[in-house]
Design an enzyme around this catalytic site. Structure first.
Site, PDB file in Angstrom:
ATOM      1  N   GLY A 504       0.837  -1.189   0.000  1.00 15.01           N
ATOM      2  CA  GLY A 504       0.000   0.000   0.000  1.00 15.01           C
ATOM      3  C   GLY A 504       0.868   1.233   0.000  1.00 15.01           C
ATOM      4  O   GLY A 504       2.088   1.175  -0.169  1.00 15.01           O
ATOM      5  N   GLY A 506       1.091   5.347   1.839  1.00 19.37           N
ATOM      6  CA  GLY A 506       0.576   6.377   2.720  1.00 19.37           C
ATOM      7  C   GLY A 506       1.299   7.680   2.479  1.00 19.37           C
ATOM      8  O   GLY A 506       2.017   7.847   1.488  1.00 19.37           O
ATOM      9  N   PRO A 510       5.494   4.465  -0.241  1.00 18.25           N
ATOM     10  CA  PRO A 510       5.017   3.093  -0.416  1.00 18.25           C
ATOM     11  C   PRO A 510       5.518   2.179   0.694  1.00 18.25           C
ATOM     12  O   PRO A 510       6.561   2.423   1.313  1.00 18.25           O
ATOM     13  CB  PRO A 510       5.599   2.687  -1.772  1.00 18.25           C
ATOM     14  CG  PRO A 510       6.818   3.542  -1.914  1.00 18.25           C
ATOM     15  CD  PRO A 510       6.502   4.839  -1.262  1.00 18.25           C
ATOM     16  N   ASP A 622      -2.269  10.595  15.128  1.00 16.87           N
ATOM     17  CA  ASP A 622      -2.904  10.089  13.901  1.00 16.87           C
ATOM     18  C   ASP A 622      -3.449   8.688  14.131  1.00 16.87           C
ATOM     19  O   ASP A 622      -3.281   7.791  13.309  1.00 16.87           O
ATOM     20  CB  ASP A 622      -1.919  10.102  12.733  1.00 16.87           C
ATOM     21  CG  ASP A 622      -2.639  10.034  11.376  1.00 16.87           C
ATOM     22  OD1 ASP A 622      -3.856  10.305  11.336  1.00 16.87           O
ATOM     23  OD2 ASP A 622      -1.982   9.704  10.367  1.00 16.87           O
TER      24      ASP A 622
END
Length: 814
Positions: A504, A506, A510, A622
């Site tokens: 994935g 963010g 990667p 976060d």
């Protein structure tokens, strides 16, 4: 024969004359009757039931009293206390075929009083037991499964074998209520009950006002019981579990009669019958003196009836208002001589006192005293701690806020440890001061060490021969022992960063799955050249997590820095992130409630470690579902510390113009004003907990009846007593309703609008793991309806993120 000429069984019953009971019987059936003048007598001749008139009153009541040769009838229970038969002796007591007890006035055939039963009887019988309990049961039953019993409806008297407390399943409370007067058994002004706001204690109230208090329970008895010498007639035990909190009376000697009665004036007294003098003797009386008046000496004051004046301050406390104190106005109470400083505090041992009011307490019966101290010390709101069981020095009871309603009690064995400034104890003060100096400087020291580490790592990697051995290289201790992986090793492990290995992407860049030659799986976060976070966030994440070790935090294995490459190497999580399961209708079924509760608790413990127990005080900033990784057993691991902030020393609140985090999880004071604190993470945790319970995202949540987000929807349901409607259908048939409701309640406490109203993570962990009463939640942050749904669109500058969940890194706070 036509239908009207054939009487039913019920009609046939009513046209038969009811038979009076035989002399000295202990039971009646549906074909028998007790008339005024008849009585039931228990088989051991201890108790008698019949009609009576109290004192000089002419009203008639059904009651139970001791069957002993007494000059004054001692009544222990009254049936129709608010519905007397007035000036008549025509009352009768019967039981119908459904199992209902009925008092009727035969002169006009009016029903005066009756009972309710949860199920219909087949062949009911009414029996007066040797304990003084009047029961309705099936005639053929030999068990204690009663259709109805008088012990479930106590009046003013507590007897051995009675229960006193609360059934948490049915909500039924057993408590005593005084007679209105000695000649009127109607509901009086005073009650005595087990108070369950906090740890169980006993209170006497007039209406809603607490007058006197005994408690809390210490494993053997309620703290502060007067005349604490051994009671040789009746003892009691407290039964606490998920179903009941019950105080049960136990007769030590069946030949000795003992009772506790709440008088019409609000005095509680325990009596023992003495045959030699043929009278009741008071074993103890409560209140015993002025020091039993609730809170008479104010906060942190202590009452001693042998002193004049009776009120004084606890040791190392002083009157809050010296002038008022001098005039015997003690309502202002006392304050510490030196103010608390949270991390720079100690505990002083106090004994020989009644334990303070336990309404604002938390407890855990499995913790040791040492663990109890550590938990209290880590929570700045915790003011004292003690054991819950003095018989084996086990369990943990924490007090929050002022300590109220304390009195001196010689011989009281329970010890309480009260929080004081470290300067009150010189040796402790010196040690703690040194620690504070170290912790204040720790963030800077670690940051300097890590910067040096990364600089040396990079220089060594650039200077090393390409034929070096593959695998991590350990740095020196002064370099924080962060293992170094060379680029060739990482490239080979990821098949040259193949898209097939990409997990994935963010804000950092990667993320790839890799496998080392020894078969160990790893996850690699590779800083992207176009990353919005960049080198500073890389440094921040490495700093925050390099030295952290906790089962609910993702483990950093090392780093790789060669040329322009900056990568962090983590343990690989096969189940990836929580959001993949939670918000998928199919995969969500894998997460039953025990697994979800395990995840909620694990996240809470991980945050508690970050906030209080790690060498650094870290705010994650976060926290969200996609940043919670799941291991093979679905245990949660908090990840992604690129936005985290380290607090040093006693720093608890900070302000920034650069707001980072994710819409839907950010607290209102942070998103709007840029203020962040430990309570910012608490807010995010509350949102995440609601998502875990419901299976819905907070942002993007839609409901046909309103335009609130998930938090707003949960608040509406909570206020209407419908919280279970929030639960994910995948777990809607769960048997764990108590844990579900408690988790929703705790989550709503975490998302309250004002940061100071939110609990700390230590309190959250305690609340999730205990059964204490929770405070009422206040309105959550962002509780406003959206006008339409256009506001749901992402404002992120990172187009790769979804509209529902985006990490914001360049938002300017107002």
């Amino acid at each position: 024969m036509n239908r009207s000429s054939k009487p039913s069984f019920v009609n046939f019953f009513f046209i038969l004359p009811l038979l009076s009971i035989s002399e000295a019987a202990d039971k009646i059936t549906a074909t028998q009757i007790i008339r005024d003048g008849d009585t039931l007598v228990s088989s051991n001749q201890s108790f008698e039931l019949g009609f009576f008139s109290p004192g000089t009153s002419t009203n008639r009541y059904i009651g139970i009293w001791y069957k002993m040769n007494m000059t004054v009838k001692t009544v222990v229970w009254v049936a129709n206390r608010d519905a007397p038969l007035r000036n008549t002796s025509s009352g009768v007591l019967t039981v119908n075929w459904s199992g209902q007890l009925i008092i009727r006035d035969e002169s006009n055939n009016n029903t005066i009083w009756s009972t309710n039963t949860s199920r219909v009887a087949r062949n009911p019988v009414v029996r007066l037991l040797d304990s003084g309990n009047l029961v309705v049961k099936e005639a053929e039953s030999v068990s204690d499964m009663f259709l109805w019993q008088s012990f479930d409806y106590p009046t003013d008297t507590f007897l051995p074998d009675m229960d006193f407390g609360l059934n948490l399943v049915t909500g039924k409370e057993l408590y005593l209520r005084s007679w209105k007067s000695n000649e009127d058994p109607a509901l009086g002004d005073f009650t005595i009950s087990i108070y369950l706001a906090g740890y169980p204690q006993i209170v006497i109230k007039k209406g809603d006002t607490i007058l006197y208090r005994i408690g809390p329970w210490n494993g053997m008895r309620f703290s502060g019981m007067p005349n604490i010498k051994l009671n040789e007639t009746m003892t009691a035990k407290l039964i606490m579990n998920s179903s009941v909190v019950i105080y049960r009376g136990i007769a030590i000697k069946s030949s000795v009669y003992s009772r506790f009665t709440l008088s019409p004036s609000g005095t509680g007294q325990q009596f023992t019958w003495v045959d030699r003098i043929q009278d009741w003797v008071v074993y103890y009386r409560f209140p015993a003196d002025i020091c039993d008046d609730y809170g008479s000496c104010g906060a942190h004051g202590s009452c001693n009836n042998e002193n004049f004046p009776v009120c004084g301050c606890l040791e190392r406390f002083v009157p809050k208002d010296e002038e008022s104190w001098a005039t015997s106005d003690w309502s202002g109470g006392c304050v510490r001589r030196r103010p608390l400083n949270c991390g720079d505090d100690v505990f002083l041992e106090y004994s020989g006192i009644k334990m303070p009011d336990a309404r604002h307490t938390w407890y855990n019966e499995s913790m040791s005293l040492g663990e109890c101290e550590a938990v209290c010390l880590s929570n700045c709101s915790c003011t004292a701690y003690s054991n819950t069981d003095i018989s084996n020095s086990s369990g943990c009871l924490l007090w929050f806020g002022d300590l109220v309603d304390i009195r001196q009690m010689s011989g009281e064995p329970q010890v309480i440890y009260i929080r004081l400034a470290a300067s009150e104890l010189d040796s402790h003060g010196r040690n703690r001061t040194i620690l504070i100096v170290v912790s204040t400087s720790l963030a800077g020291i670690v940051l300097l060490g890590l910067s040096l580490t990364l600089f040396l790592c990079k220089r060594r990697n650039n200077d090393r021969n390409v034929t070096k051995e593959e695998g991590p290289e350990e740095t020196n201790d002064e370099d924080l022992e962060l293992p170094i992986y060379d680029l060739a090793t990482v490239s080979k492990a990821t098949n040259n960063f193949s898209d097939d290995n990409k997990l994935g992407e963010g804000g950092f860049g990667p993320v790839y799955k890799g496998m080392l030659e020894d078969g160990k799986e790893i996850a690699i976060k590779r800083l992207s050249g176009t990353s919005l976070q960049g080198h500073d966030e890389f440094m921040n994440e490495a700093l925050c997590i390099a030295k952290l070790q906790h089962r609910n935090l993702v483990k950093l294995l090392g780093c790789c820095l060669e040329g322009d490459e900056e990568m962090l190497i983590y343990e690989y999580m096969h189940n990836k992130s929580l959001d993949i399961f939670l918000f998928d209708k199919i995969k969500g079924k894998i997460l039953d409630w025990p697994k979800r509760f395990q995840i909620i608790n694990g996240i809470a413990r991980g945050l508690l470690y970050l906030h209080h127990d790690s060498r650094l005080r870290i705010i994650h900033r976060d926290l969200k579902a996609s940043n919670i990784l799941l291991d093979d057993d679905l245990n949660p691991k908090i990840s992604d510390f690129g936005m985290a902030r380290i607090f040093g020393g006693n720093e608890t609140v900070a302000n920034t113009k650069r707001v980072v985090g994710t819409y839907g999880y950010m607290s209102p004071e942070y998103a709007v004003e840029g203020f962040f604190s430990l309570k910012s993470d608490v807010f995010s945790f509350g949102v995440l907990a609601l998502e875990i319970v419901s299976g819905h995202r907070n942002r993007g949540f839609h409901h046909r009846d309103h335009h609130h987000n998930l938090v707003g929807h949960a608040w509406i349901l909570y206020k209407e007593g419908r919280s279970l409607e929030l639960v994910d259908p995948n777990i809607a048939n769960s048997l764990y309703l108590y844990d579900l409701l408690r988790s929703i309640h705790v989550a709503l406490l975490c998302v309250q609008q004002r940061p100071e109203d939110r609990p700390s993570m230590s309190s959250v962990v305690l609340m999730l793991g205990s059964e204490g009463v929770l405070p009422e939640a206040k309105q959550p942050g962002f509780f406003t309806e959206r006008h339409g749904f256009s506001s749901e669109m992402s404002t992120s500058t990172n187009d790769t993120r979804s509209s529902n969940e985006c990490t914001i890194t360049l938002l300017e706070a107002r």
